[in-house]
Motif scaffolding. Structure first.
Motif, PDB file in Angstrom:
ATOM      1  N   GLY A   1       0.801  -1.222   0.000  1.00 10.48           N
ATOM      2  CA  GLY A   1       0.000   0.000   0.000  1.00 10.48           C
ATOM      3  C   GLY A   1       0.833   1.271   0.000  1.00 10.48           C
ATOM      4  O   GLY A   1       0.290   2.352   0.236  1.00 10.48           O
ATOM      5  N   LEU A   2       2.128   1.133  -0.202  1.00  9.37           N
ATOM      6  CA  LEU A   2       2.962   2.342  -0.295  1.00  9.37           C
ATOM      7  C   LEU A   2       4.115   2.099  -1.243  1.00  9.37           C
ATOM      8  O   LEU A   2       4.569   0.976  -1.420  1.00  9.37           O
ATOM      9  CB  LEU A   2       3.508   2.762   1.072  1.00  9.37           C
ATOM     10  CG  LEU A   2       4.573   1.877   1.730  1.00  9.37           C
ATOM     11  CD1 LEU A   2       5.407   2.672   2.703  1.00  9.37           C
ATOM     12  CD2 LEU A   2       3.924   0.703   2.447  1.00  9.37           C
ATOM     13  N   GLN A   3       4.536   3.196  -1.857  1.00  9.14           N
ATOM     14  CA  GLN A   3       5.747   3.134  -2.682  1.00  9.14           C
ATOM     15  C   GLN A   3       6.740   4.145  -2.136  1.00  9.14           C
ATOM     16  O   GLN A   3       7.616   3.805  -1.349  1.00  9.14           O
ATOM     17  CB  GLN A   3       5.402   3.364  -4.145  1.00  9.14           C
ATOM     18  CG  GLN A   3       4.675   2.153  -4.753  1.00  9.14           C
ATOM     19  CD  GLN A   3       4.367   2.306  -6.213  1.00  9.14           C
ATOM     20  OE1 GLN A   3       5.072   2.969  -6.953  1.00  9.14           O
ATOM     21  NE2 GLN A   3       3.275   1.688  -6.635  1.00  9.14           N
ATOM     22  N   CYS A   4       6.600   5.423  -2.489  1.00 12.39           N
ATOM     23  CA  CYS A   4       7.548   6.402  -1.934  1.00 12.39           C
ATOM     24  C   CYS A   4       7.274   6.670  -0.459  1.00 12.39           C
ATOM     25  O   CYS A   4       8.156   7.083   0.283  1.00 12.39           O
ATOM     26  CB  CYS A   4       7.504   7.708  -2.717  1.00 12.39           C
ATOM     27  SG  CYS A   4       6.104   8.778  -2.290  1.00 12.39           S
ATOM     28  N   GLY A   5       6.044   6.444  -0.019  1.00 11.14           N
ATOM     29  CA  GLY A   5       5.705   6.604   1.390  1.00 11.14           C
ATOM     30  C   GLY A   5       5.334   8.016   1.801  1.00 11.14           C
ATOM     31  O   GLY A   5       5.017   8.240   2.977  1.00 11.14           O
ATOM     32  N   PHE A   6       5.343   8.954   0.866  1.00 11.97           N
ATOM     33  CA  PHE A   6       5.078  10.333   1.280  1.00 11.97           C
ATOM     34  C   PHE A   6       3.653  10.513   1.801  1.00 11.97           C
ATOM     35  O   PHE A   6       3.422  11.202   2.787  1.00 11.97           O
ATOM     36  CB  PHE A   6       5.347  11.328   0.151  1.00 11.97           C
ATOM     37  CG  PHE A   6       5.383  12.737   0.650  1.00 11.97           C
ATOM     38  CD1 PHE A   6       6.532  13.243   1.227  1.00 11.97           C
ATOM     39  CD2 PHE A   6       4.262  13.547   0.610  1.00 11.97           C
ATOM     40  CE1 PHE A   6       6.569  14.528   1.752  1.00 11.97           C
ATOM     41  CE2 PHE A   6       4.281  14.828   1.128  1.00 11.97           C
ATOM     42  CZ  PHE A   6       5.450  15.317   1.694  1.00 11.97           C
ATOM     43  N   CYS A   7       2.717   9.877   1.140  1.00 13.14           N
ATOM     44  CA  CYS A   7       1.323  10.026   1.569  1.00 13.14           C
ATOM     45  C   CYS A   7       0.975   9.131   2.745  1.00 13.14           C
ATOM     46  O   CYS A   7      -0.097   9.270   3.339  1.00 13.14           O
ATOM     47  CB  CYS A   7       0.387   9.690   0.410  1.00 13.14           C
ATOM     48  SG  CYS A   7       0.348   7.907   0.014  1.00 13.14           S
ATOM     49  N   THR A   8       1.854   8.193   3.054  1.00 17.67           N
ATOM     50  CA  THR A   8       1.495   7.096   3.955  1.00 17.67           C
ATOM     51  C   THR A   8       1.095   7.532   5.368  1.00 17.67           C
ATOM     52  O   THR A   8       0.089   7.025   5.898  1.00 17.67           O
ATOM     53  CB  THR A   8       2.644   6.066   4.017  1.00 17.67           C
ATOM     54  OG1 THR A   8       3.034   5.744   2.677  1.00 17.67           O
ATOM     55  CG2 THR A   8       2.202   4.805   4.728  1.00 17.67           C
TER      56      THR A   8
ATOM     57  N   LEU B   1      -4.391  12.222  -1.176  1.00 18.09           N
ATOM     58  CA  LEU B   1      -3.817  12.005  -2.497  1.00 18.09           C
ATOM     59  C   LEU B   1      -2.567  11.125  -2.416  1.00 18.09           C
ATOM     60  O   LEU B   1      -1.762  11.247  -1.492  1.00 18.09           O
ATOM     61  CB  LEU B   1      -3.444  13.345  -3.139  1.00 18.09           C
ATOM     62  CG  LEU B   1      -4.592  14.350  -3.285  1.00 18.09           C
ATOM     63  CD1 LEU B   1      -4.104  15.610  -3.987  1.00 18.09           C
ATOM     64  CD2 LEU B   1      -5.771  13.736  -4.032  1.00 18.09           C
ATOM     65  N   CYS B   2      -2.429  10.255  -3.419  1.00 14.86           N
ATOM     66  CA  CYS B   2      -1.232   9.419  -3.547  1.00 14.86           C
ATOM     67  C   CYS B   2      -0.786   9.467  -4.996  1.00 14.86           C
ATOM     68  O   CYS B   2      -1.586   9.254  -5.901  1.00 14.86           O
ATOM     69  CB  CYS B   2      -1.543   7.974  -3.141  1.00 14.86           C
ATOM     70  SG  CYS B   2      -0.150   6.854  -3.403  1.00 14.86           S
ATOM     71  N   ARG B   3       0.482   9.748  -5.197  1.00 23.58           N
ATOM     72  CA  ARG B   3       0.985   9.855  -6.569  1.00 23.58           C
ATOM     73  C   ARG B   3       1.562   8.545  -7.077  1.00 23.58           C
ATOM     74  O   ARG B   3       1.952   8.443  -8.247  1.00 23.58           O
ATOM     75  CB  ARG B   3       2.065  10.942  -6.640  1.00 23.58           C
ATOM     76  CG  ARG B   3       1.518  12.315  -6.317  1.00 23.58           C
ATOM     77  CD  ARG B   3       2.592  13.347  -6.307  1.00 23.58           C
ATOM     78  NE  ARG B   3       3.193  13.506  -7.611  1.00 23.58           N
ATOM     79  CZ  ARG B   3       3.895  14.564  -7.989  1.00 23.58           C
ATOM     80  NH1 ARG B   3       4.059  15.563  -7.139  1.00 23.58           N
ATOM     81  NH2 ARG B   3       4.432  14.650  -9.178  1.00 23.58           N
ATOM     82  N   CYS B   4       1.688   7.553  -6.228  1.00 28.80           N
ATOM     83  CA  CYS B   4       2.432   6.351  -6.618  1.00 28.80           C
ATOM     84  C   CYS B   4       1.596   5.105  -6.826  1.00 28.80           C
ATOM     85  O   CYS B   4       1.829   4.347  -7.756  1.00 28.80           O
ATOM     86  CB  CYS B   4       3.473   5.999  -5.564  1.00 28.80           C
ATOM     87  SG  CYS B   4       4.627   7.289  -5.144  1.00 28.80           S
ATOM     88  N   THR B   5       0.675   4.831  -5.920  1.00 30.64           N
ATOM     89  CA  THR B   5       0.156   3.461  -5.831  1.00 30.64           C
ATOM     90  C   THR B   5      -1.043   3.172  -6.708  1.00 30.64           C
ATOM     91  O   THR B   5      -1.388   2.006  -6.899  1.00 30.64           O
ATOM     92  CB  THR B   5      -0.277   3.140  -4.387  1.00 30.64           C
ATOM     93  OG1 THR B   5      -1.375   4.003  -4.039  1.00 30.64           O
ATOM     94  CG2 THR B   5       0.869   3.339  -3.410  1.00 30.64           C
ATOM     95  N   GLY B   6      -1.710   4.192  -7.210  1.00 35.57           N
ATOM     96  CA  GLY B   6      -2.957   3.932  -7.931  1.00 35.57           C
ATOM     97  C   GLY B   6      -4.096   3.595  -6.983  1.00 35.57           C
ATOM     98  O   GLY B   6      -5.173   3.203  -7.428  1.00 35.57           O
TER      99      GLY B   6
END
Ligand code: FES
Ligand code: FES
Length: 160
Positions: free
Chosen positions: A99-106, A136-141
């Motif tokens: 559920g995370l990629q860059c983790g910024f939104c996490t 908002l999340c820019r990575c995970t879809g």
């Protein structure tokens, strides 16, 4: 010069006393004064949700809240959930479900999820998506985040 104010806030279970300028944002207070950098700052306009924390049990934008407003309040940040050594069940679900990629939104996603889990049955993915729609999340879809949250919804709620 603007007069400073003394505040006392419970943050992640500890009482914090501080003197703050009236214009200091809660996000800046947490990050710069207390070193709680888990609360991320993205847009600073209440749009992205990265700065979401719990204030007296409700999810709020730390970038739209003044530190002085929180005098006497109970604040929970992402640091309250778990640690790298011992993830909380929700954090573990994000890890397991990717559920995370860059983790910024996490951090904001996690704190929003904590609020949603307390207040709503989340019986369908539509309800989960609606609950997360302010973050908002820019990575995970988003799909993996939805799956992570779904995996920790109590079974009786999903059966509803
Ligand atoms: S930084 Fe607060 S909502 Fe984007
Ligand atoms: S994981 Fe990168 S912004 Fe959501």
């Amino acid at each position: 010069m603007t007069a400073e104010h003394d505040i006392a806030v419970t943050i992640n279970g500890c009482t914090v006393r501080a003197r703050v300028e009236p214009r200091m944002l809660l996000s800046d207070f947490l990050r710069h004064e207390l070193g709680l950098t888990g609360t991320h700052v993205g847009c600073e306009h209440g749009v992205c949700g990265a700065c979401t924390i719990l204030l007296d049990g409700d999810s709020v934008r730390a970038c739209l809240t003044l530190a002085v407003q929180t005098d006497g309040a109970i604040i929970e940040t992402v640091e309250s959930l778990g640690s790298a050594e011992k993830l909380s069940p929700l954090q573990e679900a994000f890890r397991t479900c990717h559920g995370l990629q860059c983790g910024f939104c996490t951090p904001g996603m996690l704190m929003t999820c904590m609020d949603l889990l307390k207040k709503y049955p989340l019986a369908s993915d539509d309800q989960i998506r609606e609950g997360l729609s302010g973050n908002l999340c820019r990575c995970t879809g988003y799909q993996h985040i939805v799956e992570a949250l779904r995996s920790v919804v109590p079974k009786k709620e999903r059966a509803a």
